[in-house]
Design a protein around this motif. Structure first.
Motif, PDB file in Angstrom:
ATOM      1  N   TYR A  11       0.854  -1.187   0.000  1.00 16.55           N
ATOM      2  CA  TYR A  11       0.000   0.000   0.000  1.00 16.55           C
ATOM      3  C   TYR A  11       0.894   1.243   0.000  1.00 16.55           C
ATOM      4  O   TYR A  11       1.989   1.232   0.575  1.00 16.55           O
ATOM      5  CB  TYR A  11      -0.909   0.010   1.225  1.00 16.55           C
ATOM      6  CG  TYR A  11      -1.974  -1.062   1.197  1.00 16.55           C
ATOM      7  CD1 TYR A  11      -3.102  -0.928   0.391  1.00 16.55           C
ATOM      8  CD2 TYR A  11      -1.848  -2.215   1.970  1.00 16.55           C
ATOM      9  CE1 TYR A  11      -4.080  -1.903   0.354  1.00 16.55           C
ATOM     10  CE2 TYR A  11      -2.833  -3.204   1.946  1.00 16.55           C
ATOM     11  CZ  TYR A  11      -3.944  -3.037   1.138  1.00 16.55           C
ATOM     12  OH  TYR A  11      -4.898  -4.011   1.108  1.00 16.55           O
ATOM     13  N   SER A  38      -3.540 -10.683  13.027  1.00 16.94           N
ATOM     14  CA  SER A  38      -4.021  -9.415  12.509  1.00 16.94           C
ATOM     15  C   SER A  38      -2.899  -8.715  11.730  1.00 16.94           C
ATOM     16  O   SER A  38      -1.764  -8.654  12.195  1.00 16.94           O
ATOM     17  CB  SER A  38      -4.460  -8.569  13.705  1.00 16.94           C
ATOM     18  OG  SER A  38      -5.204  -7.505  13.249  1.00 16.94           O
ATOM     19  N   GLY A  39      -3.223  -8.243  10.540  1.00 15.18           N
ATOM     20  CA  GLY A  39      -2.216  -7.552   9.735  1.00 15.18           C
ATOM     21  C   GLY A  39      -1.382  -8.474   8.862  1.00 15.18           C
ATOM     22  O   GLY A  39      -0.473  -8.017   8.167  1.00 15.18           O
ATOM     23  N   SER A  40      -1.700  -9.768   8.841  1.00 12.74           N
ATOM     24  CA  SER A  40      -0.862 -10.710   8.062  1.00 12.74           C
ATOM     25  C   SER A  40      -1.214 -10.704   6.580  1.00 12.74           C
ATOM     26  O   SER A  40      -0.475 -11.274   5.776  1.00 12.74           O
ATOM     27  CB  SER A  40      -0.970 -12.123   8.640  1.00 12.74           C
ATOM     28  OG  SER A  40      -2.307 -12.544   8.666  1.00 12.74           O
ATOM     29  N   GLY A  41      -2.350 -10.083   6.219  1.00 12.14           N
ATOM     30  CA  GLY A  41      -2.652  -9.949   4.791  1.00 12.14           C
ATOM     31  C   GLY A  41      -3.915 -10.649   4.319  1.00 12.14           C
ATOM     32  O   GLY A  41      -4.197 -10.651   3.120  1.00 12.14           O
ATOM     33  N   LYS A  42      -4.703 -11.182   5.234  1.00 14.44           N
ATOM     34  CA  LYS A  42      -5.890 -11.958   4.836  1.00 14.44           C
ATOM     35  C   LYS A  42      -6.902 -11.085   4.080  1.00 14.44           C
ATOM     36  O   LYS A  42      -7.414 -11.487   3.039  1.00 14.44           O
ATOM     37  CB  LYS A  42      -6.563 -12.580   6.071  1.00 14.44           C
ATOM     38  CG  LYS A  42      -5.614 -13.424   6.909  1.00 14.44           C
ATOM     39  CD  LYS A  42      -6.304 -14.056   8.090  1.00 14.44           C
ATOM     40  CE  LYS A  42      -6.806 -13.071   9.129  1.00 14.44           C
ATOM     41  NZ  LYS A  42      -5.739 -12.259   9.785  1.00 14.44           N
ATOM     42  N   SER A  43      -7.185  -9.914   4.628  1.00 18.64           N
ATOM     43  CA  SER A  43      -8.167  -9.044   3.958  1.00 18.64           C
ATOM     44  C   SER A  43      -7.630  -8.566   2.618  1.00 18.64           C
ATOM     45  O   SER A  43      -8.384  -8.460   1.638  1.00 18.64           O
ATOM     46  CB  SER A  43      -8.506  -7.831   4.823  1.00 18.64           C
ATOM     47  OG  SER A  43      -8.961  -8.249   6.071  1.00 18.64           O
ATOM     48  N   THR A  44      -6.360  -8.295   2.565  1.00 15.46           N
ATOM     49  CA  THR A  44      -5.755  -7.862   1.302  1.00 15.46           C
ATOM     50  C   THR A  44      -5.909  -8.960   0.242  1.00 15.46           C
ATOM     51  O   THR A  44      -6.273  -8.689  -0.908  1.00 15.46           O
ATOM     52  CB  THR A  44      -4.271  -7.513   1.515  1.00 15.46           C
ATOM     53  OG1 THR A  44      -4.186  -6.471   2.492  1.00 15.46           O
ATOM     54  CG2 THR A  44      -3.603  -7.073   0.232  1.00 15.46           C
ATOM     55  N   HIS A 196      -9.947 -16.310  12.831  1.00  9.73           N
ATOM     56  CA  HIS A 196      -9.045 -16.460  13.976  1.00  9.73           C
ATOM     57  C   HIS A 196      -9.570 -17.555  14.898  1.00  9.73           C
ATOM     58  O   HIS A 196      -9.065 -17.707  16.008  1.00  9.73           O
ATOM     59  CB  HIS A 196      -8.997 -15.156  14.779  1.00  9.73           C
ATOM     60  CG  HIS A 196      -8.358 -14.008  14.065  1.00  9.73           C
ATOM     61  ND1 HIS A 196      -6.992 -13.910  13.899  1.00  9.73           N
ATOM     62  CD2 HIS A 196      -8.875 -12.917  13.472  1.00  9.73           C
ATOM     63  CE1 HIS A 196      -6.719 -12.786  13.239  1.00  9.73           C
ATOM     64  NE2 HIS A 196      -7.844 -12.175  12.969  1.00  9.73           N
TER      65      HIS A 196
HETATM   66  N1  LIG Z   1      -5.738   0.516   2.747  1.00 10.51           N
HETATM   67  C1  LIG Z   1      -4.571   0.306   3.342  1.00 10.51           C
HETATM   68  N2  LIG Z   1      -3.593   1.246   3.315  1.00 10.51           N
HETATM   69  C2  LIG Z   1      -2.404   1.037   3.906  1.00 10.51           C
HETATM   70  N3  LIG Z   1      -2.054  -0.105   4.545  1.00 10.51           N
HETATM   71  C3  LIG Z   1      -2.984  -1.071   4.603  1.00 10.51           C
HETATM   72  C4  LIG Z   1      -4.289  -0.924   4.018  1.00 10.51           C
HETATM   73  N4  LIG Z   1      -4.995  -2.067   4.245  1.00 10.51           N
HETATM   74  C5  LIG Z   1      -4.175  -2.876   4.939  1.00 10.51           C
HETATM   75  N5  LIG Z   1      -2.977  -2.297   5.154  1.00 10.51           N
HETATM   76  C6  LIG Z   1      -1.809  -2.902   5.840  1.00 10.51           C
HETATM   77  O1  LIG Z   1      -1.528  -4.120   5.177  1.00 10.51           O
HETATM   78  C7  LIG Z   1      -1.171  -5.135   6.104  1.00 10.51           C
HETATM   79  C8  LIG Z   1      -2.113  -6.323   5.946  1.00 10.51           C
HETATM   80  O2  LIG Z   1      -3.417  -5.947   6.342  1.00 10.51           O
HETATM   81  P1  LIG Z   1      -4.704  -6.856   6.147  1.00 10.51           P
HETATM   82  O3  LIG Z   1      -5.883  -6.015   6.499  1.00 10.51           O
HETATM   83  O4  LIG Z   1      -4.676  -7.489   4.825  1.00 10.51           O
HETATM   84  O5  LIG Z   1      -4.469  -7.970   7.298  1.00 10.51           O
HETATM   85  P2  LIG Z   1      -5.457  -9.037   7.926  1.00 10.51           P
HETATM   86  O6  LIG Z   1      -4.689 -10.290   8.047  1.00 10.51           O
HETATM   87  O7  LIG Z   1      -6.720  -9.072   7.157  1.00 10.51           O
HETATM   88  O8  LIG Z   1      -5.757  -8.453   9.378  1.00 10.51           O
HETATM   89  P3  LIG Z   1      -7.060  -8.647  10.311  1.00 10.51           P
HETATM   90  O9  LIG Z   1      -7.033 -10.054  10.815  1.00 10.51           O
HETATM   91  O10 LIG Z   1      -6.841  -7.646  11.407  1.00 10.51           O
HETATM   92  O11 LIG Z   1      -8.267  -8.333   9.478  1.00 10.51           O
HETATM   93  C9  LIG Z   1      -1.214  -4.480   7.475  1.00 10.51           C
HETATM   94  O12 LIG Z   1       0.090  -4.085   7.805  1.00 10.51           O
HETATM   95  C10 LIG Z   1      -2.107  -3.275   7.270  1.00 10.51           C
HETATM   96  O13 LIG Z   1      -1.768  -2.225   8.148  1.00 10.51           O
END
Ligand SMILES: Nc1ncnc2c1ncn2[C@@H]1O[C@H](COP(=O)(O)OP(=O)(O)OP(=O)(O)O)[C@@H](O)[C@H]1O
Length: 229
Positions: A11, A38-44, A196
Motif C-alpha cells: 500500500y 491481525s495484519g498478516s494480509g488476509k483481507s488484502t 481467527h
Molecule cells: N488501505 C490500506 N492502506 C495502507 N495499509 C494497509 C491498508 N490495508 C491494509 N494495510 C496494511 O496491510 C497489512 C495487511 O493488512 P490486512 O488487512 O490485509 O491484514 P489481515 O490479516 O486481514 O488483518 P485482520 O485479521 O486484522 O483483518 C497491514 O500491515 C495493514 O496495516
C-alpha cells in the motif's frame, strides 16, 4: 478457480508489503481457511480477488479472469460471481429478511418472477423458512448471519469469501454456521474463509493457508490452527 502467482501488494502509505510474493492455487469446490495474525494480509488477499485493489506485482486469476487486467466495465460481472460474508453481517436494516435477499438479485436485474421463486428456496436452504418477513433486528446474530449467507449465495456464486463470519457468534451458533457453509461448499461452491477461530479450524480439518507478514508460511491439506497460537 483461484490462482495467485507471485503476488505482492504494497500500500502507498506502508513500508512493508501487505502481501509478499504469494503464490496459491485453489480448485473449484475447495474449502480453504485463511489464517494468520491481525495484519498478516488476509483481507488484502480477499480484496485482490474482488478487484477492490490490484497487486503491485504478480497476477490474480478468478475463474478465467485475469482480475487486475479486467476492464472496469467487467468488474461488476466478476463481483456477481463472488459472494461475500462478513463478521458484522451488513444487512439492510430497513428491509425484511426476504427483501434483503431479493435485493441482491434486483440490483443485477433478475426478473421479478425468478426472484419470487428463488428467495424462498434459499431461505429454506439456510434454515430461515418462516422468518421471511422479519426485520434483521428481530433476529439473533446467528440468524442474521444466515440471512447474509443467503444473500451471498442466492445468485449461485462460484466463490464464497467469508471474512471472520463467526467472529460475533457464540461457539454453538458458530458451529451451526459452519455446517451451513459446508452445505454450500458441497453444492460445488468454492469457500475461502478468513478466521481467527481455532476451534472451528481444528474441528473441520480442511485446507489451511497460513499467512505471516504477508507471506504464506504454511499450506496444509487437512490442517489445524496450530499449536501455541
Ligand atoms: N488501505 C490500506 N492502506 C495502507 N495499509 C494497509 C491498508 N490495508 C491494509 N494495510 C496494511 O496491510 C497489512 C495487511 O493488512 P490486512 O488487512 O490485509 O491484514 P489481515 O490479516 O486481514 O488483518 P485482520 O485479521 O486484522 O483483518 C497491514 O500491515 C495493514 O496495516
Amino acid at each position: 478457480m483461484i490462482r495467485l502467482e507471485h503476488v505482492s501488494k504494497t500500500y502507498k502509505t506502508s513500508t512493508r508489503p501487505a502481501l509478499d510474493d504469494v503464490s496459491v492455487g485453489i480448485d473449484k469446490g475447495e474449502f480453504v481457511f485463511l489464517i494468520g495474525p491481525s495484519g498478516s494480509g488476509k483481507s488484502t488477499f480477499m480484496r485482490l480477488l474482488l478487484r477492490e485493489d490490484v497487486p503491485s506485482r504478480g497476477r490474480v486469476f478468478v475463474a478465467d479472469w485475469n482480475v487486475a487486467k479486467l476492464p472496469r466495465r467487467r468488474v461488476p460481472r466478476l463481483r456477481q460471481r463472488i459472494g461475500c460474508v462478513f463478521q458484522d453481517f451488513r444487512l439492510l436494516n430497513n428491509k425484511t429478511v426476504a427483501e434483503n435477499v431479493a435485493f441482491a438479485l434486483e440490483v443485477i436485474g433478475k426478473p421479478r418472477g425468478d426472484i419470487q421463486r428463488v428467495v424462498p428456496q434459499v431461505l429454506q436452504l439456510v434454515g430461515l423458512d418462516g422468518k421471511a418477513d422479519r426485520m434483521p433486528n428481530e433476529l439473533s446474530g446467528g440468524e442474521q448471519q444466515r440471512v447474509a449467507i443467503a444473500r451471498a449465495f442466492v445468485n449461485r456464486p462460484l466463490v464464497l469469501l467469508c471474512d471472520e463470519p463467526t467472529g460475533n457468534l457464540d461457539p454453538d451458533t458458530s458451529q451451526d454456521i459452519m455446517l451451513l457453509l459446508e452445505r454450500i461448499n458441497r453444492t460445488g461452491t468454492t469457500v475461502v474463509m478468513a478466521t481467527h477461530d481455532h476451534g472451528i479450524v481444528d474441528s473441520m480439518r480442511r485446507r489451511v493457508v497460513e499467512l505471516s507478514l504477508g507471506r504464506v508460511i504454511r499450506d496444509d491439506a487437512r490442517g489445524v490452527y496450530g499449536v501455541g497460537r
